[in-house]
Structures are given as C-alpha cells and as structure tokens.
Design a protein around this motif. Structure first.
Motif, short mmCIF file in Angstrom:
data_model
loop_
_atom_site.label_atom_id
_atom_site.label_comp_id
_atom_site.label_asym_id
_atom_site.label_seq_id
_atom_site.Cartn_x
_atom_site.Cartn_y
_atom_site.Cartn_z
N PHE A 159 0.82 -1.21 0.00
CA PHE A 159 0.00 0.00 0.00
C PHE A 159 0.86 1.26 0.00
N SER A 160 1.92 1.26 0.75
CA SER A 160 2.73 2.47 0.90
C SER A 160 3.50 2.82 -0.38
N ASN A 161 3.45 1.97 -1.37
CA ASN A 161 4.10 2.28 -2.65
C ASN A 161 3.23 3.15 -3.55
N TYR A 162 1.99 3.38 -3.13
CA TYR A 162 1.02 4.05 -4.00
C TYR A 162 0.59 5.39 -3.42
N ALA A 163 0.51 6.37 -4.30
CA ALA A 163 -0.28 7.54 -3.98
C ALA A 163 -1.74 7.11 -4.01
N MET A 164 -2.57 7.77 -3.22
CA MET A 164 -3.99 7.41 -3.16
C MET A 164 -4.83 8.64 -3.42
N GLY A 165 -5.97 8.40 -4.02
CA GLY A 165 -6.84 9.53 -4.34
C GLY A 165 -8.29 9.19 -4.15
N TRP A 166 -9.09 10.24 -4.16
CA TRP A 166 -10.55 10.10 -4.11
C TRP A 166 -11.14 10.81 -5.33
N PHE A 167 -12.09 10.15 -5.93
CA PHE A 167 -12.84 10.68 -7.05
C PHE A 167 -14.32 10.56 -6.71
N ARG A 168 -15.13 11.32 -7.43
CA ARG A 168 -16.56 11.18 -7.26
C ARG A 168 -17.26 11.34 -8.60
N GLN A 169 -18.43 10.74 -8.68
CA GLN A 169 -19.23 10.84 -9.90
C GLN A 169 -20.69 11.03 -9.52
N ALA A 170 -21.21 12.18 -9.87
CA ALA A 170 -22.62 12.49 -9.62
C ALA A 170 -23.45 11.99 -10.79
N PRO A 171 -24.74 11.76 -10.57
CA PRO A 171 -25.61 11.28 -11.65
C PRO A 171 -25.56 12.20 -12.86
N GLY A 172 -25.31 11.62 -14.03
CA GLY A 172 -25.30 12.38 -15.25
C GLY A 172 -24.06 13.22 -15.49
N LYS A 173 -23.06 13.06 -14.62
CA LYS A 173 -21.84 13.85 -14.76
C LYS A 173 -20.62 12.95 -14.87
N GLY A 174 -19.53 13.54 -15.30
CA GLY A 174 -18.29 12.79 -15.42
C GLY A 174 -17.61 12.62 -14.07
N ARG A 175 -16.58 11.83 -14.07
CA ARG A 175 -15.83 11.59 -12.84
C ARG A 175 -15.01 12.82 -12.49
N GLU A 176 -15.04 13.20 -11.23
CA GLU A 176 -14.31 14.38 -10.75
C GLU A 176 -13.23 13.96 -9.76
N PHE A 177 -12.05 14.51 -9.93
CA PHE A 177 -10.94 14.24 -9.02
C PHE A 177 -11.13 15.11 -7.78
N VAL A 178 -11.35 14.51 -6.64
CA VAL A 178 -11.57 15.24 -5.39
C VAL A 178 -10.23 15.63 -4.77
N GLY A 179 -9.29 14.68 -4.76
CA GLY A 179 -7.99 14.98 -4.18
C GLY A 179 -7.12 13.76 -4.11
N GLY A 180 -5.84 13.98 -3.82
CA GLY A 180 -4.90 12.88 -3.75
C GLY A 180 -3.87 13.12 -2.66
N ILE A 181 -3.26 12.03 -2.21
CA ILE A 181 -2.26 12.11 -1.15
C ILE A 181 -1.05 11.28 -1.56
N SER A 182 0.12 11.82 -1.32
CA SER A 182 1.35 11.11 -1.69
C SER A 182 1.51 9.85 -0.85
N TRP A 183 2.43 9.00 -1.26
CA TRP A 183 2.58 7.71 -0.58
C TRP A 183 2.98 7.88 0.87
N ARG A 184 3.73 8.96 1.15
CA ARG A 184 4.18 9.19 2.52
C ARG A 184 3.16 10.02 3.31
#
Length: 123
Positions: free
Chosen positions: A29-54
């Motif tokens: 797990f610690s080798n990966y940056a992690m992020g959150w995305f969201r998708q509302a009805p009828g809309k495209g995927r939105e990048f909410v945010g990301g965090i570095s591996w550390r």
C-alpha cells in the motif's frame, strides 16, 4: 495490482459530516499515492484529491478545500476522506483509487479503483 474497498457512505443533511474509508489489499500500500474521485448522476468523474505515498503532500480540488481532509494510515493500509460541511452538490458515488507514480495530484495516473460508496446530501 491493488484491491480497494470503500466504506462509510450514507445519507446526511446539508452541513453534516461523513468519513469515508478505503481499505487496500494486494501490493504494498505504501508504494502508492492514493486519491478520491466522485461521480454524480449524469456527470463525469471528478478528481476530489490525492495524497502522496508518505502522506506529506495532499492535493484538493477547489470545491472541497477547507471542507474535506484526506489522510492515510500505511500501517492499516487505509486511506480516509473526512467530509465536513457537506452540501447537496457533494452528492455522488465516491471512489478511492491507487496511483503507482509520484504524481499524486494528476488524475490520469490513477490506475486501480474501488467499487465506490454512495454519499447523499439532502437540503
């Protein structure tokens, strides 16, 4: 490859809070940056945010700055999204994602996805 499972979604009123969790298994797990995305009805995927591996660098999209907080616990293989002051426009399916590069703030580098958890905010 890494497997991701989100939890913590639900229905809240505007102004409320939720904490999403994303549990990872598979590769380190610690080798990966992690992020959150969201998708509302009828809309495209939105990048909410990301965090570095550390966990020392975090990116947020403007619409959630000051309200959402991303954190991670590498010992627990888990990334979190604390959402405060929720608004109806935050209603969406929220997905966590893993990124094997150092580009934690670039959505195109996220390769592995969870199934998502529904967040519904009522006015």
């Amino acid at each position: 490859q890494v497997q991701l499972v989100e939890s913590g979604g639900g229905s809240v009123q505007a102004g409320g809070s939720l904490r999403l969790s994303c549990a990872a298994s598979g590769r380190t797990f610690s080798n990966y940056a992690m992020g959150w995305f969201r998708q509302a009805p009828g809309k495209g995927r939105e990048f909410v945010g990301g965090i570095s591996w550390r966990g020392d660098r975090i990116y947020y999209t403007d619409s959630v700055k000051g309200r959402f907080t991303i954190s991670r616990d590498n010992a627990k293989n888990t990334v979190y999204l604390q959402m405060n002051s929720l608004k109806p426009e935050d209603t969406a399916v929220y997905h966590c994602a893993a990124n094997p590069s150092t580009n934690y703030n670039i959505p195109q580098y996220y390769m592995y996805w969870g199934q998502g958890t529904q967040v519904t905010v009522s006015s």
